[in-house]
Motif scaffolding. Structure first.
Motif, short mmCIF file in Angstrom:
data_model
loop_
_atom_site.label_atom_id
_atom_site.label_comp_id
_atom_site.label_asym_id
_atom_site.label_seq_id
_atom_site.Cartn_x
_atom_site.Cartn_y
_atom_site.Cartn_z
N UNK A 79 42.55 34.14 39.24
CA UNK A 79 42.23 35.56 39.18
C UNK A 79 42.69 36.12 37.84
N UNK A 80 41.83 36.92 37.24
CA UNK A 80 42.19 37.60 36.00
C UNK A 80 43.02 38.82 36.37
N UNK A 85 40.87 43.88 25.83
CA UNK A 85 39.79 43.60 24.89
C UNK A 85 39.19 42.23 25.18
N UNK A 86 39.11 41.37 24.18
CA UNK A 86 38.53 40.04 24.41
C UNK A 86 39.50 39.07 25.09
N UNK A 87 40.76 39.48 25.22
CA UNK A 87 41.77 38.59 25.79
C UNK A 87 41.95 38.90 27.28
N UNK A 88 42.24 37.86 28.01
CA UNK A 88 42.51 38.04 29.43
C UNK A 88 43.58 37.05 29.88
N UNK A 89 44.30 37.45 30.91
CA UNK A 89 45.34 36.58 31.46
C UNK A 89 44.96 36.26 32.90
N UNK A 90 44.92 34.96 33.20
CA UNK A 90 44.53 34.51 34.53
C UNK A 90 45.73 33.85 35.20
N UNK A 91 45.78 34.01 36.51
CA UNK A 91 46.84 33.37 37.28
C UNK A 91 46.19 32.44 38.30
N UNK A 92 46.81 31.28 38.48
CA UNK A 92 46.31 30.26 39.38
C UNK A 92 46.80 30.51 40.80
N UNK A 93 46.02 30.13 41.77
CA UNK A 93 46.36 30.32 43.18
C UNK A 93 47.65 29.58 43.54
N UNK A 94 47.81 28.36 43.06
CA UNK A 94 49.01 27.60 43.40
C UNK A 94 50.27 28.23 42.80
N UNK A 120 37.61 37.70 44.66
CA UNK A 120 36.96 37.66 43.36
C UNK A 120 36.73 39.05 42.76
N UNK A 121 36.23 39.99 43.53
CA UNK A 121 35.79 41.27 42.97
C UNK A 121 36.84 42.37 43.06
N UNK A 122 37.99 42.08 43.57
CA UNK A 122 39.04 43.09 43.65
C UNK A 122 40.38 42.42 43.39
N UNK A 123 41.34 43.18 43.03
CA UNK A 123 42.68 42.65 42.77
C UNK A 123 43.45 42.61 44.09
N UNK A 153 56.25 41.55 45.83
CA UNK A 153 56.18 40.44 44.89
C UNK A 153 54.80 40.34 44.27
N UNK A 154 53.76 40.44 45.07
CA UNK A 154 52.41 40.37 44.52
C UNK A 154 52.16 41.51 43.54
N UNK A 155 52.60 42.71 43.89
CA UNK A 155 52.34 43.87 43.03
C UNK A 155 53.15 43.80 41.73
N UNK A 156 54.41 43.44 41.83
CA UNK A 156 55.27 43.43 40.64
C UNK A 156 54.99 42.25 39.72
N UNK A 157 54.80 41.07 40.28
CA UNK A 157 54.64 39.88 39.46
C UNK A 157 53.22 39.71 38.93
N UNK A 158 52.21 40.06 39.75
CA UNK A 158 50.83 39.72 39.40
C UNK A 158 49.87 40.90 39.42
N UNK A 159 50.33 42.09 39.80
CA UNK A 159 49.47 43.27 39.92
C UNK A 159 48.31 43.01 40.89
#
Length: 181
Positions: A79-80, A85-94, A120-123, A153-159
């Motif tokens: 999930x992004x 801008x052109x940069x994005x940060x993705x986090x893996x499910x594991x 996929x379509x929402x955070x 934890x989900x909100x603070x660490x990964x938004x």
């Protein structure tokens, strides 16, 4: 989407566009001599078979398109979480699962198992927590604390927002081996 899928979609819909364009041209220029010849041919046996084949192709294409749209998975493995801008940060499910497992280490659970489905379509994410209760745990208080901890934890660490939490805790059994985090 993979490049080969894009090419298949291009050719499938190009044929559809050409057939539709030809139909519109025949209707608009039906008084022209070339249109009269084409319409006359469509009235013959081979022309009727051609129209049935084209109609079947269009129906199959429509059903496949609807099937892909309806039955496409809504969850993703990555999930992004940040767009800049052109940069994005993705986090893996594991990574999210391991982080939540470590966050739940304070609750005296044995064999802690965390499963995350990221949408996929929402955070948002659906989380399933499994494990065995220790004899020191209070199950009612524990479920509320787990929900609060997972959501924070989900909100603070990964938004990521917690959409649904499912907690499957079993009582401790002396016959099973345990892993303590």
């Amino acid at each position: 989407m993979a490049a080969w899928k894009k090419w298949w979609a291009f050719w499938a819909f190009l044929i559809q566009a050409l057939v539709a364009g030809g139909g519109i041209l025949l209707w608009y220029f039906q008084d022209q001599a070339w249109a009269q010849v084409a319409l006359g041919w469509l009235a013959t046996e081979p022309g009727q078979i051609t129209m049935v084949v084209i109609a079947a192709y269009l129906v199959i294409l429509a059903l496949v398109t609807i099937g892909i749209a309806v039955f496409r998975p809504t969850t993703t493995k990555k999930m992004t979480i940040v767009h800049d801008g052109p940069y994005q940060m993705r986090v893996d499910q594991t990574a999210v699962e391991k982080n939540l497992c470590l966050a739940l280490a304070d609750y005296d659970l044995y064999n802690t198992d965390v499963k995350v489905k990221m949408h996929r379509n929402s955070q948002q994410a659906d989380v399933t927590v499994g494990g065995m209760l220790s004899q020191r745990s209070n199950p009612q208080l524990l479920q509320r604390n787990i929900q609060r901890t997972v959501a924070q934890n989900l909100k603070q660490q990964f938004d990521i927002e917690l959409r649904k939490l499912k907690v499957n805790l079993k009582p401790y059994s002396h016959k099973q081996s345990v892993a303590i985090v």
